[in-house]
Design a protein around this motif. Structure first.
Motif, mmCIF file in Angstrom:
data_model
loop_
_atom_site.group_PDB
_atom_site.id
_atom_site.type_symbol
_atom_site.label_atom_id
_atom_site.label_comp_id
_atom_site.label_asym_id
_atom_site.label_seq_id
_atom_site.Cartn_x
_atom_site.Cartn_y
_atom_site.Cartn_z
ATOM 1 N N UNK A 40 -94.515 2.848 24.455
ATOM 2 C CA UNK A 40 -95.024 1.506 24.747
ATOM 3 C C UNK A 40 -94.396 0.920 26.004
ATOM 4 N N UNK A 41 -93.458 1.625 26.593
ATOM 5 C CA UNK A 41 -92.848 1.186 27.849
ATOM 6 C C UNK A 41 -93.906 0.935 28.901
ATOM 7 N N UNK A 42 -93.676 -0.116 29.722
ATOM 8 C CA UNK A 42 -94.583 -0.317 30.836
ATOM 9 C C UNK A 42 -94.669 -1.773 31.242
ATOM 10 N N UNK A 43 -95.517 -2.013 32.195
ATOM 11 C CA UNK A 43 -95.807 -3.366 32.640
ATOM 12 C C UNK A 43 -97.047 -3.846 31.910
ATOM 13 N N UNK A 61 -95.622 -8.248 33.279
ATOM 14 C CA UNK A 61 -94.274 -8.437 32.752
ATOM 15 C C UNK A 61 -93.798 -7.113 32.164
ATOM 16 N N UNK A 62 -92.523 -6.838 32.297
ATOM 17 C CA UNK A 62 -91.990 -5.533 31.935
ATOM 18 C C UNK A 62 -91.540 -5.480 30.478
ATOM 19 N N UNK A 122 -92.641 -10.430 21.425
ATOM 20 C CA UNK A 122 -93.871 -11.188 21.545
ATOM 21 C C UNK A 122 -94.048 -11.623 22.994
ATOM 22 N N UNK A 123 -95.183 -11.290 23.542
ATOM 23 C CA UNK A 123 -95.549 -11.717 24.885
ATOM 24 C C UNK A 123 -96.503 -12.900 24.778
ATOM 25 N N UNK A 136 -91.718 -13.772 30.284
ATOM 26 C CA UNK A 136 -90.823 -12.669 30.601
ATOM 27 C C UNK A 136 -90.854 -11.676 29.449
ATOM 28 N N UNK A 137 -90.908 -10.374 29.771
ATOM 29 C CA UNK A 137 -90.933 -9.345 28.747
ATOM 30 C C UNK A 137 -89.570 -9.171 28.128
#
Length: 133
Positions: free
Chosen positions: A92-95, A127-128, A19-20, A8-9
């Motif tokens: 940096x916003x985004x999926x 992930x968002x 951290x993804x 989950x983002x």
């Protein structure tokens, strides 16, 4: 069944960090001649763009927009790919998508794949990531 599953983002303020992670299952990575594992993102209203790549020889490649702020790594024992993001900016916003390219012969050209994400063979669901200004 082969799958790439992102964590989950999250939402952070500008300047923050996230951290993804992406668990890669169903692929025996070491059965291939080479591979590239990467992160791709898509901002609202924009096309997907390559962000970072981790190649089978442990080399890393980054898009200019994230150099010095993002770090990609792999835990091969856990079959997990990570993207550590620091000093996040609203742009940096985004999926964010985890993706993989597997090569039965020859190397995986990281620069080529980062520029042409259609070369990836497998994708996660995305992930968002939200960065507030």
């Amino acid at each position: 069944e082969a799958a790439l599953v992102e964590s989950v983002g999250g939402s952070v303020q500008a300047g923050g960090a996230l951290r993804l992670s992406c668990v890669i299952s169903g692929y025996f990575l070491h059965g291939y001649s080479s591979y590239c594992l990467g992160w791709v993102r898509q901002a609202p209203g924009s096309e997907r763009e390559g962000v970072a790549l981790f190649a089978h020889d442990d080399t890393t490649t980054y898009a200019n927009a994230v150099k010095g702020r993002f770090s990609i790594s792999q835990d091969s024992a856990l079959n997990t790919l990570y993207l550590q993001m620091s000093n996040l900016k609203p742009e940096d916003n985004g999926t964010y998508y985890c993706a993989a390219r597997f090569m039965e012969e020859g190397p995986c050209d990281s620069d080529d794949v980062l520029e042409n994400i259609a070369l990836f063979h497998a994708w996660g669901q995305g992930t968002q990531v939200t960065v507030a200004s």
